[in-house]
Design an enzyme around this catalytic site. Structure first.
Site, short mmCIF file in Angstrom:
data_model
loop_
_atom_site.label_atom_id
_atom_site.label_comp_id
_atom_site.label_asym_id
_atom_site.label_seq_id
_atom_site.Cartn_x
_atom_site.Cartn_y
_atom_site.Cartn_z
CE LYS A 25 0.83 1.38 4.62
NZ LYS A 25 1.55 2.48 4.95
N PRO B 36 10.17 -4.90 1.43
CG PRO B 36 11.91 -3.52 0.98
CD PRO B 36 10.47 -3.73 0.57
N GLY C 18 10.06 -2.81 7.29
CA GLY C 18 10.24 -1.39 7.60
C GLY C 18 10.40 -0.27 6.33
N GLY D 81 7.29 0.97 5.18
CA GLY D 81 6.18 1.80 5.11
C GLY D 81 5.29 1.55 4.05
N GLY E 273 3.61 -1.68 4.30
CA GLY E 273 2.47 -2.32 4.99
C GLY E 273 2.81 -4.14 4.76
N GLY E 274 3.84 -4.50 4.01
CA GLY E 274 4.00 -5.96 3.84
C GLY E 274 3.51 -6.98 4.97
N GLY E 275 4.00 -6.94 6.08
CA GLY E 275 3.62 -7.79 7.01
C GLY E 275 1.95 -7.61 7.15
CB SER E 276 -0.31 -5.01 7.58
OG SER E 276 0.03 -4.68 8.76
CB SER E 277 -0.06 -6.77 2.35
OG SER E 277 -0.85 -7.26 1.20
CG ASP F 239 -0.60 -0.18 7.77
OD1 ASP F 239 -1.40 0.82 7.78
OD2 ASP F 239 0.56 -0.30 7.64
#
Ligand code: C5P
Length: 299
Positions: free
Chosen positions: A21, A105, A107, A109, A111-115, A147
Site C-alpha cells: 500500500k 521490505p 520497515g 512503510g 505494509g508488507g507484513g499486514s498485507s 494496516d
C-alpha cells in the site's frame, strides 16, 4: 542501485497477491491509547508479496518460504490464520499450508507484513467456508496491525482513527516510481520521536483531493531524524522530483503521468539509493481483483 521492472503480481489458482500500500498523504492528529490518530488516503501497488495457500486435512498451520529466520508462531500470517481457525463454530479445525514469497521490505512503510496477514485471512475465510463478514475480519485484523484492515477492505479509501475507519475514494491511478532505500524504519520508533508532528488539524472528508495533491506526510521529520542516511536520500530525490514518503518510511514514491516519464525518472534516481521499482498504483487491490471482487472481501 538496481532498477527492477515491477513484476505484475502473479495469477494462479492458489497463489494470491499480498500487495504493497501507499499513503497518498498522512496527517497525524493526536495520540490516543498508545496509538496515533491519523487521516490518510490508501491505495495499492500492482507489486508486492505473494502467498500460496492450500487447505490441509489436519488442523496444522504450516508456513514455508521467506520467513526471515523468525519462528512461525511470531509471523503475522500464522497469527492471522490461527485467529481465524478459532472462528470455526462446528466440525474439525481446518488447517493450511502457506508459502510466503516476500518482496516488500520490512520497515519500508508499505505494509508488507499486514498485507500478508490480510491475504491469509481473506483467502482462508473462503477456503474454510467461514463466512466471516468484512467488518469482523477487519476487527480481528486490527488486533494484528494497524494496516491489516485496509488490505482486507481492498479498495482505495480515506481512512481515519488508526486507519480502520474507511470511506472509499478514487484518486488518480497509473504509473508510479517507487524507491526502496536500504533503511529499516521502525513504525514504533518513528511515532515516538520528538520530531513527530502530532497536532495537524483534521480535514473534512471532501478535502481529500487537495490533501492528495499536497502529499504531506507528518511522519517525515521523525523518520528522517531517526535515520540520518534517509535524510540524505530524501534530499537527493528532492533534486529530481517531488517524491512522497509512504507510511513511517523508508520508501518514497512518485506518481507520474506516463510510462515514458516513469522510465525517465527511474533512470534518474537509480543512482540515488537502493532499489527502484517501476509499477502502477490502483484503487482496487490486486488481491480483490484476482478474487473477482469489487465489493466486500467475503462475497
Ligand atoms: O499497528 P502496528 O504494528 O503497525 O504499530 C506498531 C507501533 O507503532 C504501535 O505499537 C505504536 O507504538 C505505533 N503506532 C502509533 N500510531 C499508529 C500506528 C502505530 O503510535 N496509528
Amino acid at each position: 542501485m538496481s532498477e527492477v521492472q515491477g513484476a505484475k503480481l502473479g495469477l494462479n489458482a492458489d497463489r494470491y497477491p499480498a500487495p504493497a500500500k501507499i499513503n497518498r498523504f498522512l496527517h497525524v492528529l493526536g495520540r490516543e491509547g498508545g496509538y496515533h490518530r491519523l487521516q490518510t488516503v490508501f491505495q495499492f501497488l500492482d507489486w508486492g508479496d505473494a502467498l500460496t495457500i492450500r487447505s490441509r486435512t489436519d488442523e496444522r498451520i504450516v508456513l514455508s518460504g521467506d520467513l526471515a529466520g523468525i519462528p512461525p508462531e511470531q509471523n503475522l500470517v500464522w497469527k492471522a490464520a490461527t485467529a481465524l481457525q478459532q472462528k470455526r463454530l462446528q466440525g474439525p479445525l481446518p488447517g493450511a499450508d502457506i508459502h510466503i514469497e516476500k518482496v516488500i521490505p520490512p520497515g519500508s512503510g508499505l505494509g508488507g507484513g499486514s498485507s500478508d496477514a490480510a491475504t491469509a485471512m481473506v483467502v482462508l475465510n473462503r477456503l474454510w467456508g467461514l463466512g466471516i463478514s468484512e467488518k469482523e475480519l477487519c476487527d480481528i485484523g486490527l488486533g494484528l496491525g494497524a494496516d491489516v484492515p485496509v488490505f482486507i477492505h481492498g479498495r482505495a479509501c480515506f481512512a481515519e482513527g488508526r486507519g480502520e475507519r474507511m470511506r472509499d475514494v478514487s484518486p488518480d491511478e497509473g504509473p508510479l516510481v517507487l524507491v526502496l532505500p536500504e533503511v529499516f524504519c521502525s513504525t514504533a520508533q518513528v511515532f515516538s520521536r520528538p520530531e513527530m508532528v502530532r497536532d495537524s488539524a483534521a480535514i473534512r472528508f471532501e478535502e481529500w483531493p487537495q490533501a492528495v495533491e499536497q502529499g504531506r506526510n507528518d511522519c517525515l521529520p521523525a523518520a528522517l531524524a531517526s535515520q540520518p542516511e534517509l535524510a540524505h536520500i530524501a534530499h537527493e530525490l528532492g533534486q529530481h522530483a517531488r517524491f512522497v514518503m509512504s507510511g513511517t518510511g523508508s520508501s518514497f514514491y512518485l506518481r507520474v503521468p506516463t510510462r515514458e516519464k516513469m522510465r525517465t525518472i527511474a533512470g534518474l534516481v537509480s543512482t540515488v539509493s537502493g532499489q527502484v521499482v517501476t509499477t502502477s498504483v490502483t484503487n482496487l487491490s490486486p488481491l480483490h481483483m484476482q478474487l473477482g471482487e469489487d465489493g466486500p472481501a467475503t462475497r
